[in-house]
Design an enzyme around this catalytic site. Sequence first.
Site, short mmCIF file in Angstrom:
data_model
loop_
_atom_site.label_atom_id
_atom_site.label_comp_id
_atom_site.label_asym_id
_atom_site.label_seq_id
_atom_site.Cartn_x
_atom_site.Cartn_y
_atom_site.Cartn_z
N CYS A 58 4.29 -5.40 -4.37
CA CYS A 58 4.76 -5.69 -3.01
C CYS A 58 6.24 -6.11 -3.07
O CYS A 58 7.10 -5.26 -3.29
CB CYS A 58 3.86 -6.74 -2.35
SG CYS A 58 4.09 -6.88 -0.58
N GLU A 92 -4.18 -8.61 -7.50
CA GLU A 92 -4.55 -9.97 -7.90
C GLU A 92 -5.45 -10.64 -6.87
O GLU A 92 -6.05 -11.68 -7.17
CB GLU A 92 -3.28 -10.81 -8.16
CG GLU A 92 -2.54 -11.31 -6.92
CD GLU A 92 -1.65 -10.26 -6.25
OE1 GLU A 92 -1.74 -9.07 -6.61
OE2 GLU A 92 -0.87 -10.64 -5.33
N HIS A 106 -2.04 -5.67 -3.38
CA HIS A 106 -2.21 -6.86 -4.23
C HIS A 106 -3.48 -6.84 -5.08
O HIS A 106 -4.50 -7.41 -4.66
CB HIS A 106 -2.21 -8.11 -3.35
CG HIS A 106 -0.89 -8.36 -2.69
ND1 HIS A 106 0.16 -8.97 -3.33
CD2 HIS A 106 -0.44 -8.03 -1.45
CE1 HIS A 106 1.20 -9.03 -2.52
NE2 HIS A 106 0.86 -8.46 -1.37
#
Lengths: 194, 291
Positions: free
Chosen positions: A81, A176, A174
Site C-alpha cells: 500500500c 498482514e 494488506h
Amino acid sequence: MVAKPRIGILALQGAVRPHVEKLERLGVEPVEVLTPYSLRSVEGLIVPGGESTAFLHLIEMNNLWDALLEFSGEKPLWGICAGAILMAAEVLHPAQRSLNVFDVTVERNAYGRQLQSFVSALEPSPAWEEEEVEGVFIRAPRIKSLGARVVPLLSYKNETVMAREGKHLISTFHPELTESSAIHRYFLGLCGTA
Amino acid sequence: MSEMRLKTGLAEMLKGGVIMDVVNAEQAKIAEQAGAVAVMALERVPADIRKQGGVARMSDPQMILEIMDAVSIPVMAKARIGHFVEAQILEALGVDYVDESEVLTPADEEHHIDKFKFKVPFVCGARNLGEALRRIAEGAAMIRTKGEAGSGNIVEAVRHLRAMHSQMRRLTLLGEEELVHEAKETGAPLELIRWVAKHGTLPVPNFAAGGVSTPADAALVRQLGAEAVFVVSGIFKSEDPAPRARAVVEATTNFRDAAVLAKCSRGLGEPMKGLDIHQLAPEERLQDRGW
C-alpha cells in the site's frame, strides 16, 4: 543453534505489529528498522502500510533515503500500500517523490476514501503458484501501468494488485491483516530465507 | 467481520503517527506537510471551546469538505456523544473516521451512538478499561484516552493511559469467576473482558489524546503504551505551529531515542499556555462527559 534469519520492517509509522507477529510465526526474527544502522543486519525489508506522505517526511528526518536506495540494490524490498507507493517509479493523485525502485506508476487513494475500502478474493496469475488469498484494500492505490520486467502475480477485476520485479515485491492490499501467511512465505523465498 | 477488519485496519495504518486538529484548509496543509498521518477537522479547537463556552456541535460540512479537498491524508471529524444524525451526516460527507467526542456538548446523557450501524469507523474516548470496552461493545474501532482536551496539560492523558494498562495487566492474572465479577463491576461485556484477559491488550488500536503540547509529551504517551498520538490544541495554539508540528511527528516515531528527542525539542518557541487541572471546576472537565 543456528541464528534465525532476520527480516526488517520499516517502523517509521504504520502497520508494523501485524508483520512482527507473522514473521515470528514463520520462525524469522523481525527487526524494526528506524535507522540506516539497523538495515545492515537484515536479509530483506518490508515497507508496511501507513501514510506515504508521512513516510517521506520521516525518511528524511531519520536519514534513510540513501540507505534505502542502497539496500534495494542488494536485497529484497516488499512494499505494501503506502510502501508500494514509496517504491514506485511514478506516483499520481497527487504526484509525489518516490524511491523509484519498482517500475510501476501508481495512483494514490484510487478507489476512493475509507468508505470505499473493501475485502475481496483475488485472482491468481499463472506466475502465482501458492494458495488462494483474499485482499484487504484500505484507501488503496491502483497500479496504472507496469514496466516490461514486472511480473503480475495477483489481480482484482483484471487489474494487477501484486507484482514482482526481480527480487522486489509490491502489493496494494494488506496481507498482514488476513489469516494466510502465504505472501509472507513467498517474500521470505525472495529473501532466500524460506 | 470483514467490516470491522476494514475499520480497525485504517487505525492500524495510522499507528505510530500523529493526528492533528485543524480548523481550516491552510492548517490541514501545514499538518500534512509536517508529516501528520491524518487530520481532525473541527471549527473550534477545545482550547477555544473552553474559552468561548456555549454549545459545541459538529462542524460546518462546508469547512470539512474544504479540508478533505485540501489534503490526501485521512480526514476525521467529530460528532456529539449520542448524536447519531451528526454521525450520519459525517458519513454522507465521506469522512474517513468519526470521533464521538466529549469535546463537543453531549446530545444524549445516557446513550452513545450504535456504531455498528455505520460503515464509517468510529473512535471514542475512554478514561479506563471499562469505559473503553463499553465503547468497543458499541462498535468503536479505535480507542483514545480522553485526557483533558484543550488544557495543554498531559497529566490526565497519563492518568488514563496508566489506568488502562494497569487494569489490562491485572485482568491477565484473574481466574474465570473473577472475570465475571469484573464484567459486572465495569459494565463491560464478559466476552470482551475475557479477550483482554487472554491477550493483555485492547482488541482495537489504543491511541492517546488530550493535552499533548510538546515532543516530550508525545514521546511520554508513546512510552506509556499509546500506539499513536492525537495533538488537539497543542500545535496551532502554540507560537510557531509548523516547526512544532514537525518536531512532534519526529518525536512520536523516535519516542525511545532520547538523543533525537533532545534535538527535536530545541528552539520551538512558546508552547500553548496550558491549564492547571486542579483549577478546573467540575463542570469544566470535558473528560467526565460520556457514560
